[in-house]
Design a protein around this motif. Sequence first.
Motif, PDB file in Angstrom:
ATOM      1  N   LEU A  74      -0.524  10.454   3.399  1.00  0.00           N
ATOM      2  CA  LEU A  74      -1.028   9.842   2.162  1.00  0.00           C
ATOM      3  C   LEU A  74      -2.322   9.079   2.423  1.00  0.00           C
ATOM      4  CD1 LEU A  74       2.312   8.529   0.577  1.00  0.00           C
ATOM      5  CD2 LEU A  74       0.732  10.148  -0.502  1.00  0.00           C
ATOM      6  N   LYS A  75      -2.378   8.355   3.536  1.00  0.00           N
ATOM      7  CA  LYS A  75      -3.579   7.607   3.898  1.00  0.00           C
ATOM      8  C   LYS A  75      -4.777   8.538   4.099  1.00  0.00           C
ATOM      9  CE  LYS A  75      -4.310   3.771   5.581  1.00  0.00           C
ATOM     10  NZ  LYS A  75      -5.039   2.619   5.004  1.00  0.00           N
ATOM     11  N   GLU A 129       0.827  -1.198   0.000  1.00  0.00           N
ATOM     12  CA  GLU A 129       0.000   0.000   0.000  1.00  0.00           C
ATOM     13  C   GLU A 129       0.866   1.254   0.000  1.00  0.00           C
ATOM     14  OE1 GLU A 129      -1.961   0.870   3.662  1.00  0.00           O
ATOM     15  OE2 GLU A 129      -3.712   1.727   2.642  1.00  0.00           O
ATOM     16  N   ASN A 130       1.899   1.250   0.858  1.00  0.00           N
ATOM     17  CA  ASN A 130       2.799   2.404   0.928  1.00  0.00           C
ATOM     18  C   ASN A 130       3.470   2.653  -0.428  1.00  0.00           C
ATOM     19  OD1 ASN A 130       5.944   3.348   1.967  1.00  0.00           O
ATOM     20  ND2 ASN A 130       4.151   4.547   2.526  1.00  0.00           N
ATOM     21  N   THR A 133      -5.685  10.350   0.581  1.00  0.00           N
ATOM     22  CA  THR A 133      -6.284   9.474  -0.425  1.00  0.00           C
ATOM     23  C   THR A 133      -7.560   8.814   0.111  1.00  0.00           C
ATOM     24  OG1 THR A 133      -4.879   7.590   0.197  1.00  0.00           O
ATOM     25  CG2 THR A 133      -4.108   8.966  -1.635  1.00  0.00           C
ATOM     26  N   GLU A 149       2.281   1.775  -3.415  1.00  0.00           N
ATOM     27  CA  GLU A 149       1.256   2.274  -4.344  1.00  0.00           C
ATOM     28  C   GLU A 149       0.949   3.744  -4.083  1.00  0.00           C
ATOM     29  OE1 GLU A 149      -0.747  -2.159  -4.572  1.00  0.00           O
ATOM     30  OE2 GLU A 149      -1.719  -0.597  -3.384  1.00  0.00           O
ATOM     31  N   LEU A 150       0.847   4.099  -2.805  1.00  0.00           N
ATOM     32  CA  LEU A 150       0.558   5.490  -2.459  1.00  0.00           C
ATOM     33  C   LEU A 150       1.725   6.408  -2.817  1.00  0.00           C
ATOM     34  CD1 LEU A 150      -1.198   5.079   1.030  1.00  0.00           C
ATOM     35  CD2 LEU A 150      -2.258   5.640  -1.159  1.00  0.00           C
ATOM     36  N   SER A 151       2.925   5.836  -2.934  1.00  0.00           N
ATOM     37  CA  SER A 151       4.103   6.625  -3.304  1.00  0.00           C
ATOM     38  C   SER A 151       4.373   6.563  -4.803  1.00  0.00           C
ATOM     39  CB  SER A 151       5.329   6.116  -2.548  1.00  0.00           C
ATOM     40  OG  SER A 151       5.057   6.037  -1.174  1.00  0.00           O
ATOM     41  N   ASN A 152       3.389   6.070  -5.564  1.00  0.00           N
ATOM     42  CA  ASN A 152       3.534   5.952  -7.017  1.00  0.00           C
ATOM     43  C   ASN A 152       4.670   5.030  -7.444  1.00  0.00           C
ATOM     44  OD1 ASN A 152       1.482   7.508  -8.455  1.00  0.00           O
ATOM     45  ND2 ASN A 152       2.251   9.189  -7.189  1.00  0.00           N
ATOM     46  N   ALA A 210      -3.108   9.020  -5.527  1.00  0.00           N
ATOM     47  CA  ALA A 210      -1.755   9.153  -4.991  1.00  0.00           C
ATOM     48  C   ALA A 210      -1.043  10.403  -5.518  1.00  0.00           C
ATOM     49  CB  ALA A 210      -0.949   7.901  -5.310  1.00  0.00           C
ATOM     50  N   LYS A 211      -1.277  10.750  -6.766  1.00  0.00           N
ATOM     51  CA  LYS A 211      -0.560  11.891  -7.359  1.00  0.00           C
ATOM     52  C   LYS A 211      -1.002  13.213  -6.734  1.00  0.00           C
ATOM     53  CE  LYS A 211       1.248   9.866 -11.442  1.00  0.00           C
ATOM     54  NZ  LYS A 211       0.444   8.779 -12.048  1.00  0.00           N
ATOM     55  N   TYR A 267       3.422   8.526   5.206  1.00  0.00           N
ATOM     56  CA  TYR A 267       2.437   7.463   5.042  1.00  0.00           C
ATOM     57  C   TYR A 267       1.095   7.878   5.639  1.00  0.00           C
ATOM     58  CZ  TYR A 267       0.010   3.015   5.816  1.00  0.00           C
ATOM     59  OH  TYR A 267      -0.933   2.014   5.857  1.00  0.00           O
TER      60      TYR A 267
END
Length: 381
Positions: free
Chosen positions: A111-112, A39-40, A115, A42-45, A122-123, A108
């Motif tokens: 981002l959580k 997940e981390n 999103t 994916e959230l960080s592209n 994420a972007k 993190y």
Amino acid sequence: LVNKPEVVVFSVPSYACQRRTTLENQNTTLTDALSLLAENAELSNEDGRGVAFRRAAAVLKVLPSAVQSMSQLTGLPCLGEHSLRVIKDILENGASNEVESTKKSEKYKALKVLTGIFGVGAKTAARWIREGIHNLCQLRESGHTLNRAQQAGLEHYDDINQSVTKTEAEVIQEMVEKAVASVLPGAQVVLTGGFRRGKMSGHDVDFLITHPEEGREVGLMPKVVSWLEAQDFLLYQKTTRNSYLESKEGPGRPPSNMDRFERCLSIFKLHSVENQAAVQDVTKRVEGEQRSDEQTRPWRAVRVDLVVSPFSQFAFALLGWTGSKLFERELRRWAGYEKAMCLSSHALYDNKQRKYLRASSEEDIFAHLGLEYIPPSERNA
Ligand code: GTP
Ligand code: MN
Ligand code: MN
């Protein structure tokens, strides 16, 4: 004579679509850790890293017992150096430093939170974080113009981030079935996504709609949406029309992974039985007790995805919208690498025979792909 302790050595096929992954998981500590790193990423592209962790977690999900030692993992597919290091840390120390520090990291957490807003990916979240926005408060104060989806997402943030129960999904299903039956009798509604795989909760409720007479489904979504709106069942909706025929695909062109069905991403207003009971409780409660609007209003917001498919593509759409996401990705990878075929939610194209392969059921598609049929409840990779 010395008795050697028996070590179970596991054996697992490499593609998730060759495996039966139920919701039973003997290695939740390990898979939760790897899923968090996925997940981390994916959230960080960093999608590549994300997939690698997802694949590793999926292999551990099918093991018949809890992993006790690293030696049991010898020869298992998809366990890269990084995943093995994480597993080793957990087996030896009870936890992985990387996982624990990721969980606690400001990035993190931000981002959580960001999103978690419907309509924020994420972007966008990364851009806001670079501007120093780490939470909803700071976002509201930033004066950023939000699009309609994001505004609705922010407004219903708590509801949308509370998981949807199976019971709630069933109530939504009744609403959708009623809407569809009212505007096009004979049309069929199927629950897809995680609930079709037998999950007891989800982040949204997914439906696929079709009509056994090809062509009757055309223009269905706007009618369904109007009906739902007239009943005051929708808090937000955005309908995207079918663009499959206008796309560059079509005969001779292999389909892409992006699907082009008419779809509606929405937020339903769900009046639940329990909530109504709660409201009556509140009215009986002594005056002066403060309760927020959130707790007293007789409804909650629930994310719902509606997709309309022509009957001829229904089997592909059903397979494509049932998930899990990793299972879908693995099916497409299997099709491409092992069978020289191209699978999408619309069709299956055989590059060698240079033709589309027909299917009227999910079983047909697995057969075309040379795979054993895996039922939805065993697609929880
Ligand atoms: P939860 O909703 O989190 O419980 O899990 P889920 O498995 O239902 O996930 P989700 O609702 O995100 O997706 C359901 C299925 O629809 C998955 O198999 C996805 O791959 C698929 N899906 C979601 N969005 C798209 C899309 O834009 N195109 C296609 N083709 N499939 C999609
Ligand atoms: Mn879902
Ligand atoms: Mn969905």
